[in-house]
Design an enzyme around this catalytic site. Structure first.
Site, PDB file in Angstrom:
ATOM      1  N   GLY A 154      13.780  40.177  38.999  1.00  0.00           N
ATOM      2  CA  GLY A 154      14.971  40.835  39.543  1.00  0.00           C
ATOM      3  C   GLY A 154      16.099  39.868  39.822  1.00  0.00           C
ATOM      4  O   GLY A 154      16.124  38.748  39.308  1.00  0.00           O
ATOM      5  N   ASP A 213      11.343  47.997  30.676  1.00  0.00           N
ATOM      6  CA  ASP A 213      10.936  47.524  32.006  1.00  0.00           C
ATOM      7  C   ASP A 213      11.557  46.164  32.280  1.00  0.00           C
ATOM      8  O   ASP A 213      11.198  45.173  31.644  1.00  0.00           O
ATOM      9  CB  ASP A 213       9.415  47.433  32.083  1.00  0.00           C
ATOM     10  N   LEU A 214      12.447  46.130  33.212  1.00  0.00           N
ATOM     11  CA  LEU A 214      13.211  44.916  33.523  1.00  0.00           C
ATOM     12  C   LEU A 214      12.299  43.715  33.779  1.00  0.00           C
ATOM     13  O   LEU A 214      11.393  43.780  34.606  1.00  0.00           O
ATOM     14  CB  LEU A 214      14.068  45.186  34.765  1.00  0.00           C
ATOM     15  N   ASP A 215      12.548  42.629  33.066  1.00  0.00           N
ATOM     16  CA  ASP A 215      11.815  41.362  33.248  1.00  0.00           C
ATOM     17  C   ASP A 215      10.328  41.474  32.940  1.00  0.00           C
ATOM     18  O   ASP A 215       9.537  40.618  33.357  1.00  0.00           O
ATOM     19  CB  ASP A 215      11.992  40.814  34.682  1.00  0.00           C
ATOM     20  N   GLU A 216       9.942  42.512  32.199  1.00  0.00           N
ATOM     21  CA  GLU A 216       8.516  42.694  31.912  1.00  0.00           C
ATOM     22  C   GLU A 216       8.189  42.564  30.431  1.00  0.00           C
ATOM     23  O   GLU A 216       7.036  42.728  30.030  1.00  0.00           O
ATOM     24  CB  GLU A 216       8.062  44.091  32.398  1.00  0.00           C
TER      25      GLU A 216
END
Lengths: 301, 301, 301, 301
Positions: free
Chosen positions: C218, C243-246
């Site tokens: 994040g 999916d953010l940063d995943e």
């Protein structure tokens, strides 16, 4: 639109550390130095922001201390602080000291040749405000980078140095540099400086050598590294002395390579290490973090 | 011939630093601290061997100073140095200080389970004289390493801790430890300590966690690292608090891995990082190089 | 003289690998794949320059092979090589393959915001011939870097994206990108892309995250790193998913920091890691060295 | 209780890779090698687990391939696989190959002197099952480590080698080694081996040199490193040739040091690098990952 127009209003100025000074004390170790220096600073209401101290031998060795301190209206107080330190040192200490107002960035000339990676990296870090320096000029024996250098708002001087006789070029260098710079950076400048030039210039010169010194001294270190089959290659930033590649080492780093890497790959990968190592050495020198002692450096990084 | 016989006459004793002391000063920053401390030491003819200082904020932040000094017949002078420092601190400084005779190694208990790599590495470094500690005992919830530990001439206690109720084991631990150790090292001890135990023990506890915290908190970090597909794995040495894996970090390091590495490979390669990181943390703690402040550490390494 | 004029004749063109192709084979492992592929290439007089192979499980796992091969007049032969590979694969292998002429650089759009370090580093490396890509355009939600980007001879498009509704900006992005690029690089582009945009774009997107994922997911990772007191900070290049940063991690690296580093220091030092990590990820992707599999990558670097 | 008794039932045996073989192919590059080798393996239902290939020059350079493959009842099939490979190679390829059953660990003799860190690290790793080797014996010119070595269940032979004439010691070494070992590891063995001994021994010898070669060749590298003021120190594992410290490098690594480190500190910190580097070299050699070519190594790690 050209960069020369765009650059100025984006450029961060190097962060001058207002109302702060650095104090380097260097000499023969003895009991009481820290107390004596501390007392002078306390007397002047100076607040110590950081202090690093080192003795290479507790029994009569060499003593090194870097102190950064701040106080209001430092410029006004600095002459008296200096006088008081001088008086204190004269009480039997065998020490030299250097006091410097950190709001005044050191002035540097960068020497370059065709390879631009170290030069551009320094100019760009300077523009971002990462290096507390004033880049007074760039001098190159090739004209190639003139446009790019000037787009940063920095003077560029082309001083050719072909042929065996470098005396004309060195005379030109001295005319440009003397009185104008506090140190010189050789950012992959591919010419050897004469001992006479180094002596007459009279300011520190930092070079980046494209190997992990003392391995692969001299020309062509990446080709030599490939020939020897090493598994790491490196770069070394050092002060220039008359003895080629033998001056005091400021910083070194390495990167892992393999049999798959050609000499060109080593050059490409080494270039990343060179620019990182050189920029650290320049920053540390600019912040008075490097003390020369014999052929070594004490680095309070 | 057994190791138990052979070990003693080869064992280097940990190097006690005769006639030297460490002084940690920690509290509210103000002008004059360095001078005040320096003056007390100078008055006692104490020679400062190393001094590191840090302020987290020049305007009323926290102040941290580690000083190592030496003088002849230190043991005789130490009480008066301490009294003079106390008197100086009482002149309006908001500071705590800790003075410690470096000729007296800290006493440690090492907790282990089945994995032996961290335990053996500490015992072996201790035998080589790399760690200025006295290993008072090894406690394990498995008997496996008893012979090897005792071959180093160190007491081994087997305290099983199967089942949910750890209170019996923890009572046994306290009986063994209280009054006998200055800190505890969890060398891959795979049991969680209760908050009550930590509180009653009353000495620092250093743990090695097998991940680069805060990534992969909790159990099975290597399996989680494989699942996430990271390209580096790491280890973290930290002080133990009631909050699992949340205590102040002392040291961390990583090693490069690739898709080819199985979870078992990650465990094997991670083990090398774990033992290196833990040994550094233990050495720094033993030499008073680590200062806890809130949930952080200042490490004068 | 402006850089825009100077750049072209200094610019090294990205090295196209004439008469060479890459072949990625990916699917269910089985006996005989290497032989089958090798036979097709041998039949066409193609010389294998490098071959990397990996199976994640010898018993019916997934199979990955990257082969680079060369032959004279490759362009003429490539369609028949492809047809023969297709025919071979249809003999019962459960495999996909991708064949690509390495003389044709991949086309990329770089997205940036205000921070310029990753953007400039890619443009410099591209100009030096380090990256076998064509930079089709730079898109930014801020106009600041327009002049500098255009001085490299590269189109710059300013697409503001203030406010909660990103649909207008994303529609503009799609209009610029579709059909024009083979992948997208987010070079510290500080906006979140919608799942719908990612799906409609249909080409890989590489992001650089300014932490060692999965630590500090994040916003504000450097502030979080300072808060947690970590001793290393890092950067992660990964493929963007909904999916953010995943998304699958391509490359990561770290640099050592200490209690002395402020959040601003962490940002400065992290920037160096970010640009190095991103440039490696871009180069490896450009050279077909990265194979996505589930949420992981196989990197034949 | 002695370790000698305790060790056996804790010792993990080195993991033999049942029903798997390694195949090294090395010679003159040409079209069709991968296909020819692949076809032989496919004919025998051998599943390729990993394959690495490298050519040092696509136009008639040297070719290197390491393949690991498995099949049921490998031991039964291996002679016919070898015969078929031989027949295939005889069809005009200029290649040598080596086929080895990975269920049979290589036998090694470790030479040591007084410094125990590299020796112990290898024995620990071997006991944990990290190294697919059989440690046939330890030979030392000092008796100091006898007890510790034997506690691992490994024969220890003390062969003094004082004085200028090493011929007696070397004759004793040959008598112990010939026919009994597949390679030799010099784990900080502080004696120079004669060219005649190396020739008569006839198996590879791996040495760990305590510097980043080619820096600081010869004796006393840490003292030389201190003298030169380097900022990194390293270690190098290499094959031994008649030319001291000039043999093919297998692996290298470094660690950062500073002006604060004494020569003793460099020795201590270098020891950690030495044992790590040596253990990697030994593992890679044991797994047939290292191919010697001229004075270089190709390492498929």
């Amino acid at each position: 639109m050209t960069i020369a127009q765009a650059a100025p209003h984006r450029a961060a100025s190097p962060t001058p550390l207002a109302d702060h000074a650095s104090l380097i004390v260097h000499g023969r170790d003895r009991t009481g130095i820290v107390a004596a220096v501390g007392a002078v600073l306390a007397k002047h209401q100076a607040n110590i922001v950081s202090l690093d101290q080192y003795s290479d031998n507790p029994h009569g060795g060499a003593f090194f201390q870097r102190t950064v301190f701040g106080r209001d209206n430092l410029k006004v107080a600095l002459p008296q602080i200096e006088a008081d330190l001088r008086a204190e040192m004269d009480k039997g200490f065998e020490l030299d000291f250097t006091l410097r107002d950190l709001s005044i960035p050191k002035r540097v000339a960068i020497f370059a040749s065709k390879a631009e990676h170290c030069l551009l990296d320094l100019l760009w870090r300077h523009r971002r405000g990462e290096l507390p320096i004033t880049v007074a000029m760039v001098i190159s024996n090739h004209p190639d980078t003139a446009g790019e250098v000037r787009s940063f708002g920095i003077p560029f001087f082309h001083v050719p140095s072909a042929g065996a006789d470098k005396s004309g070029a060195e005379a030109e260098h001295l005319r440009l540099l003397q009185g104008n710079v506090d140190f010189v950076v050789l950012a992959r400048y591919m010419q050897i400086l004469s001992g006479e030039f180094i002596g007459r210039l009279g300011v520190p010169i930092i070079n980046i050598h494209h190997s992990f010194l003392p391995a692969f001294i001299g020309a062509g270190p990446y080709a030599k590294a490939k020939e020897r089959g090493v598994k790491l290659i490196g770069a070394t930033a050092h002060y220039v002395t008359e003895d080629l590649d033998e001056g005091p080492i400021i910083e070194q780093d390495v990167v892992r390579v393999s049999h798959r890497d050609t000499v060109a790959d080593l050059q490409r990968r080494g270039a990343d290490v060179e620019r990182d190592v050189l920029s650290r050495a320049v920053r540390w020198h600019s912040e008075d973090r490097v003390i020369r002692h014999e052929n070594h450096t004490i680095v309070f990084a």
